[in-house]
Design a protein around this motif. Structure first.
Motif, PDB file in Angstrom:
ATOM      1  N   PHE A  36       0.833  -1.209   0.000  1.00 52.20           N
ATOM      2  CA  PHE A  36       0.000   0.000   0.000  1.00 52.20           C
ATOM      3  C   PHE A  36       0.870   1.263   0.000  1.00 52.20           C
ATOM      4  CE2 PHE A  36      -4.655  -0.621   0.691  1.00 52.20           C
ATOM      5  CZ  PHE A  36      -4.684  -1.989   0.475  1.00 52.20           C
ATOM      6  N   HIS A  37       1.911   1.246   0.815  1.00 57.63           N
ATOM      7  CA  HIS A  37       2.824   2.391   0.908  1.00 57.63           C
ATOM      8  C   HIS A  37       3.419   2.716  -0.472  1.00 57.63           C
ATOM      9  CE1 HIS A  37       6.021   4.813   3.008  1.00 57.63           C
ATOM     10  NE2 HIS A  37       6.627   4.566   1.855  1.00 57.63           N
ATOM     11  N   GLU A  38       3.997   1.704  -1.092  1.00 53.96           N
ATOM     12  CA  GLU A  38       4.637   1.946  -2.388  1.00 53.96           C
ATOM     13  C   GLU A  38       3.596   2.340  -3.437  1.00 53.96           C
ATOM     14  OE1 GLU A  38       7.728   2.331  -2.508  1.00 53.96           O
ATOM     15  OE2 GLU A  38       8.263   1.394  -0.602  1.00 53.96           O
TER      16      GLU A  38
ATOM     17  N   GLY B  39       1.118   4.138  -2.897  1.00 56.93           N
ATOM     18  CA  GLY B  39       0.872   5.568  -2.661  1.00 56.93           C
ATOM     19  C   GLY B  39       1.878   6.423  -3.421  1.00 56.93           C
ATOM     20  N   HIS B  40       3.152   6.017  -3.377  1.00 55.19           N
ATOM     21  CA  HIS B  40       4.169   6.715  -4.176  1.00 55.19           C
ATOM     22  C   HIS B  40       3.803   6.621  -5.655  1.00 55.19           C
ATOM     23  CE1 HIS B  40       7.035   7.689  -1.073  1.00 55.19           C
ATOM     24  NE2 HIS B  40       7.239   6.435  -0.714  1.00 55.19           N
ATOM     25  N   LEU B  41       3.358   5.428  -6.046  1.00 61.85           N
ATOM     26  CA  LEU B  41       3.018   5.186  -7.446  1.00 61.85           C
ATOM     27  C   LEU B  41       1.904   6.124  -7.934  1.00 61.85           C
ATOM     28  CD1 LEU B  41       2.670   1.642  -8.948  1.00 61.85           C
ATOM     29  CD2 LEU B  41       0.941   3.328  -9.455  1.00 61.85           C
TER      30      LEU B  41
ATOM     31  N   VAL C  76       7.345  14.079   0.873  1.00 54.74           N
ATOM     32  CA  VAL C  76       7.321  13.010  -0.131  1.00 54.74           C
ATOM     33  C   VAL C  76       6.734  11.703   0.418  1.00 54.74           C
ATOM     34  CG1 VAL C  76       9.686  12.143   0.207  1.00 54.74           C
ATOM     35  CG2 VAL C  76       8.667  12.067  -2.045  1.00 54.74           C
ATOM     36  N   GLU C  77       6.822  11.494   1.748  1.00 56.18           N
ATOM     37  CA  GLU C  77       6.265  10.268   2.326  1.00 56.18           C
ATOM     38  C   GLU C  77       4.802  10.424   2.765  1.00 56.18           C
ATOM     39  OE1 GLU C  77       7.732   7.270   2.326  1.00 56.18           O
ATOM     40  OE2 GLU C  77       9.490   8.133   1.346  1.00 56.18           O
ATOM     41  N   THR C  78       4.227  11.594   2.532  1.00 49.96           N
ATOM     42  CA  THR C  78       2.820  11.756   2.916  1.00 49.96           C
ATOM     43  C   THR C  78       1.875  10.965   1.996  1.00 49.96           C
ATOM     44  OG1 THR C  78       3.244  13.872   3.988  1.00 49.96           O
ATOM     45  CG2 THR C  78       0.985  13.458   3.326  1.00 49.96           C
ATOM     46  N   PRO C  79       2.001  11.107   0.660  1.00 50.35           N
ATOM     47  CA  PRO C  79       1.112  10.333  -0.210  1.00 50.35           C
ATOM     48  C   PRO C  79       1.300   8.820  -0.089  1.00 50.35           C
ATOM     49  CG  PRO C  79       2.109  12.126  -1.425  1.00 50.35           C
ATOM     50  CD  PRO C  79       2.833  12.046  -0.117  1.00 50.35           C
ATOM     51  N   SER C  80       2.467   8.384   0.394  1.00 47.04           N
ATOM     52  CA  SER C  80       2.661   6.938   0.550  1.00 47.04           C
ATOM     53  C   SER C  80       2.128   6.479   1.908  1.00 47.04           C
ATOM     54  CB  SER C  80       4.139   6.586   0.413  1.00 47.04           C
ATOM     55  OG  SER C  80       4.927   7.390   1.263  1.00 47.04           O
ATOM     56  N   GLN C  81       2.445   7.245   2.957  1.00 48.92           N
ATOM     57  CA  GLN C  81       2.023   6.808   4.296  1.00 48.92           C
ATOM     58  C   GLN C  81       0.513   6.877   4.463  1.00 48.92           C
ATOM     59  OE1 GLN C  81       5.308   7.189   7.443  1.00 48.92           O
ATOM     60  NE2 GLN C  81       5.240   9.206   6.574  1.00 48.92           N
TER      61      GLN C  81
HETATM   62 ZN    ZN Z   1       8.195   5.651   1.019  1.00 43.09          ZN
END
Ligand code: ZN
Length: 665
Positions: A456-458, A460-462, A485-490
């Motif tokens: 799910f995390h990755e 989100g980056h995608l 940058v880690e907000t849309p993934s987390q």
């Molecule tokens: Zn990440």
């Protein structure tokens, strides 16, 4: 804007040979020099946004993301000679690029435009154009190009020194090898699966090293307390005494560099380009969380102390914490990770993840057949629900020899407008690399809960990379402030922990049954277990990092021991504790360790909107999902990230949702 489709022809690069790479890399350098030369030649009165700044921004266009494609092949190609050549050429190329880009005359060209024709052109430019100009100028100033020659010279000397020391610091951590030896009896408590992975010493005993796959399970499960202590003490020395000297020297050098560049300290210099903007904002953020979490962390430790007594441990020591916590978690939540895993076959989880994202973000994901670098790699196309093309992504999910060993997302093609203000858009191509369990004939790939979170995390980056509509490449996709940058993934991880979503994600690989409610409840309850302790630990490391770089702390080693005593009532031995000698983040993430939590707080805040706004649940809240897509994912950094967050939330962001999510109150 119309996104331009990719065709099979656009994928010939996956078969690039070392000779082709070398040839193209040479052409790339020649081309880059030529473009830089042309920009510099323009007379000040003839400078425009297009022939100066935009020419710089779009300099690589004719190379169709060659550099990132080659970097990507170095991680995934099945041919060793291709991986090696790609790594070698990319390293060489990037050092040549630094030489070309580190160009004072180019900075002067930009200043000429900024102080000249920009004033007239400004009203016709777009907001993102002006942002690009100002930030590019700032980047050059941060390299010291507007300083007098003497200071520039000094700066160069200091930068060289820090770069050499940084490499040594990292190398000392990577090369630091130590281990303990255990007999079979001394491995009591550990699973046979784990024991089977341990190498053997010539004397027949097992080797337990400081590597994560060894030390984490060992400290969590080994019942032999003496052995846990032995391993723990070795780990506290990681990096070695020489790294203490290096970090001291680095902090001094960084401070001098920051002062020459006109900053109060290194922390202010580093944080300037991030969402937090100033070291003070990052400190305030940490301190306010620490104020809430520290008393709860003390409670967490007390609970562990009480449980330790039932395990015949009279005084809880640093090497007991993980073991006692694991034991207590088992007792309270009675969860066997292997049982949980059986409910998460990758194919099913993936299908549900796609459906969830399709519903929330108004997209359709379909497989797209094209020959890639390996048979495991699959390509997909994202469309809008009306059939309009949005972008592409690939998934390469199983381990194989020579492949990148962790999980990550690579933006192989960063989208952007196809020429200034045109109506055409270059399609994004993002690639996910993971290493989930390889399926066998009998058993499909079964994910642990943390694997599901990783997926799910990755993803989100995608989504951040592929749903982008930002016009300028350097502002598109995941090209955002470092602490955002880690907000849309987390944010995506939050869905995994929603009861209904978890139920949908589960499908026992043998029976096809979903998890029952009791099991889901136990898992979800276990999520906040010892979280206050966990996050307080992260906060004190972040504090140490900032305090070092604002000059508040001189003796980092003593400060770290003191905080452990103060916050957890845990005594770290004076002689053995060399931390921060092994704190790898101090190089590269310096004055940036706070970013992880910073981004997480925004992610939790944003996720809250999916629960509270509109009358739909988190699985079907398309209204909020579309808002997240339009206001945040599509914008990249074409506007300030804080503004994107405020637009999405409709208010100032706060820490409430984070505290509720991670501590349950
Ligand atoms: Zn990440």
């Amino acid at each position: 804007m119309k996104t331009l489709p990719l065709t099979t022809k656009d994928f010939t690069w996956v078969k690039m040979t070392p000779a082709q790479m070398k040839k193209k890399a040479d052409e790339y350098i020649v081309h880059k020099k030529k473009v830089y030369g042309e920009i510099k030649k323009i007379l000040p009165e003839n400078r425009t946004f297009l022939n100066t700044l935009y020419a710089l921004e779009r300099c690589d266009d004719s190379f169709e993301s060659f550099f990132s494609k080659m970097g990507f092949l170095s991680e995934v190609s099945t041919k060793k000679e291709v991986r090696d050549a790609a790594t070698e050429i990319a390293t060489e190329l990037s050092s040549k690029l630094v030489d070309i880009e580190y160009d004072r005359d180019l900075y002067i060209s930009l200043v000429e435009y900024y102080e000249g024709n920009f004033a007239d052109e400004k009203k016709t430019l777009r907001k993102e154009d002006i942002k690009l100009l100002e930030e590019t100028l700032r980047e050059y100033r941060r390299m010291g190009f507007d300083l007098p020659t003497e200071k520039q010279k000094r700066l160069k000397v200091l930068l060289k020194k820090t770069s050499t020391l940084s490499i040594s610091f990292r190398k000392n951590i990577n090369d630091y090898q130590d281990y303990i030896l255990c007999t079979e009896e001394e491995l009591a408590g550990l699973s046979p699966r784990f024991v089977a992975t341990l190498p053997k010493h010539t004397d027949g005993r097992y080797i337990v090293s400081l590597q994560y796959p060894h030390i984490f399970p060992f400290l969590a499960e080994a019942t032999n307390r003496k052995k846990r202590e032995e391993l723990s003490l070795k780990n506290l020395k990681k990096g070695g005494a020489k790294n203490l000297k290096i970090i001291e020297e680095l902090v001094k050098l960084r401070h001098e560099i920051a002062t020459i560049l006109g900053y109060k300290h290194h922390a202010d210099f580093r944080v300037e380009t991030r969402m937090a903007k100033t070291a003070k904002a990052a400190e305030d953020f940490q301190n306010s969380l620490l104020k809430t979490l520290a008393p709860l962390a003390k409670e967490d430790v007390k609970i562990l102390q009480a449980h330790a007594k039932t395990l015949d441990i009279k005084k809880l020591e640093h090497y007991d914490i993980s073991f006692v916590a694991t034991s207590l978690k088992k007792k309270l939540y009675d969860l066997d990770p292997e049982t949980v895993r059986a409910y998460f076959p990758l194919e099913h989880v993936k299908k549900e993840l796609f459906t969830l994202c399709e519903n929330l973000f108004g997209i359709v994901i379909a497989e797209y057949s094209v020959p890639l670098w390996h048979k495991d790699a699959k390509m997909y196309q994202i469309n809008d629900q009306d059939g309009t093309l949005v972008g592409y992504f690939t998934l390469d999910l199983f381990p194989r020899e020579g492949k990148y060993g962790h999980a990550c997302m690579v933006d192989v093609i960063v989208p952007h407008e196809h020429g200034y203000r045109t109506d055409e858009y270059i399609a994004p191509l993002a690639s996910m690399i993971c290493n989930f369990p390889t399926p066998t004939k009998k058993v499909p790939s079964l994910l642990s809960l943390s694997d599901v979170e990783t997926l799910f995390h990755e993803f989100g980056h995608l989504l951040h990379m592929t749903l982008s509509r930002a016009r300028l490449e350097s502002q598109a996709g995941a090209n955002v402030a470092w602490d955002f940058v880690e907000t849309p993934s987390q944010i995506m991880e939050n869905w995994v922990w929603d009861k209904e979503v978890m139920k949908k994600l589960s499908c026992h690989y043998e029976t096809g049954k979903q998890m029952d409610d009791a099991m889901i409840e136990r898992i979800i309850k276990g999520k906040t277990f010892q979280n206050a302790y966990f996050y307080t630990r992260q906060l004190i490391q972040g504090k140490l990092d900032l305090d070092l770089h604002t000059g508040k702390v001189k003796d980092a080693r003593a400060a770290y021991r003191k905080m452990n005593k103060m916050y957890f009532n845990v005594e770290l031995p004076e002689k053995e504790t060399l931390f921060p000698a092994g704190f790898g983040h101090l190089v590269g993430y310096d004055a940036g360790y706070y970013s992880y939590l910073w981004a997480l707080v925004y992610a939790c805040d944003a996720f809250g909107s999916f629960k509270t706004k509109g009358n739909k649940n988190v699985m079907t809240n398309t209204e909020v999902g579309m808002k997240w897509r339009r206001e945040v994912l599509e914008k990249g950094s074409s506007e300030d990230e804080i503004k994107l967050m405020k637009n999405f939330l409709g208010r100032e962001p706060n820490q409430k949702a984070f505290l509720k999510e991670v501590i349950g109150k």
